[in-house]
Write an enzyme that holds these catalytic residues in place. Structure first.
Site, PDB file in Angstrom:
ATOM      1  N   ALA A 135      42.361  26.751 -30.341  1.00  0.00           N
ATOM      2  CA  ALA A 135      43.048  27.307 -28.985  1.00  0.00           C
ATOM      3  C   ALA A 135      41.945  26.789 -27.835  1.00  0.00           C
ATOM      4  CB  ALA A 135      43.214  28.915 -29.084  1.00  0.00           C
ATOM      5  N   ASP A 136      42.548  26.641 -26.781  1.00  0.00           N
ATOM      6  CA  ASP A 136      41.471  26.596 -25.657  1.00  0.00           C
ATOM      7  C   ASP A 136      41.701  27.630 -24.811  1.00  0.00           C
ATOM      8  OD1 ASP A 136      43.812  25.983 -24.147  1.00  0.00           O
ATOM      9  OD2 ASP A 136      43.654  23.741 -24.162  1.00  0.00           O
ATOM     10  N   SER A 137      41.027  27.678 -23.686  1.00  0.00           N
ATOM     11  CA  SER A 137      41.149  28.843 -22.685  1.00  0.00           C
ATOM     12  C   SER A 137      42.519  29.134 -22.329  1.00  0.00           C
ATOM     13  CB  SER A 137      40.198  28.816 -21.616  1.00  0.00           C
ATOM     14  OG  SER A 137      40.487  27.478 -20.810  1.00  0.00           O
ATOM     15  N   ASP A 184      45.252  28.531 -23.780  1.00  0.00           N
ATOM     16  CA  ASP A 184      46.327  29.006 -25.148  1.00  0.00           C
ATOM     17  C   ASP A 184      45.707  30.399 -25.402  1.00  0.00           C
ATOM     18  OD1 ASP A 184      47.202  26.422 -26.081  1.00  0.00           O
ATOM     19  OD2 ASP A 184      45.439  26.019 -26.809  1.00  0.00           O
ATOM     20  N   ILE A 185      44.427  30.947 -25.204  1.00  0.00           N
ATOM     21  CA  ILE A 185      43.988  32.097 -25.334  1.00  0.00           C
ATOM     22  C   ILE A 185      44.573  33.043 -24.173  1.00  0.00           C
ATOM     23  CG2 ILE A 185      41.989  33.902 -25.160  1.00  0.00           C
ATOM     24  CD1 ILE A 185      40.556  31.537 -26.777  1.00  0.00           C
TER      25      ILE A 185
END
Length: 74
Positions: free
Chosen positions: A32-34, A36-37
């Site tokens: 996950a990247d930012s 996605d979070i």
């Protein structure tokens, strides 16, 4: 509640629920990247009718962290 959270995570990150583990890191294990979070947090807030503090989001790095946090505020 745990099952609902795991279903949301599985859907968001294209995994099967049975593949998920409490120790899995969103960044390291689910890639996950930012963005996605942020999308995941928005999904949880919408689905569960809760609001998660930005400061608290930073503390949630694993699936277990999210489950524990939500169980505490419910």
């Amino acid at each position: 509640m745990r099952d609902k959270i795991l279903e949301l995570i599985a859907t968001q990150f294209n995994k099967e629920v049975k593949e998920l583990d409490d120790d899995m890191s969103f960044i390291d294990d689910l890639n996950a990247d930012s963005i996605d979070i942020v999308e995941f947090v928005m999904t949880i807030e919408d689905e569960l009718g809760i609001e998660i503090n930005d400061d608290d989001i930073e503390k949630m790095s694993t699936i277990g962290d999210v489950i524990e946090y939500i169980e505490e505020i419910e």
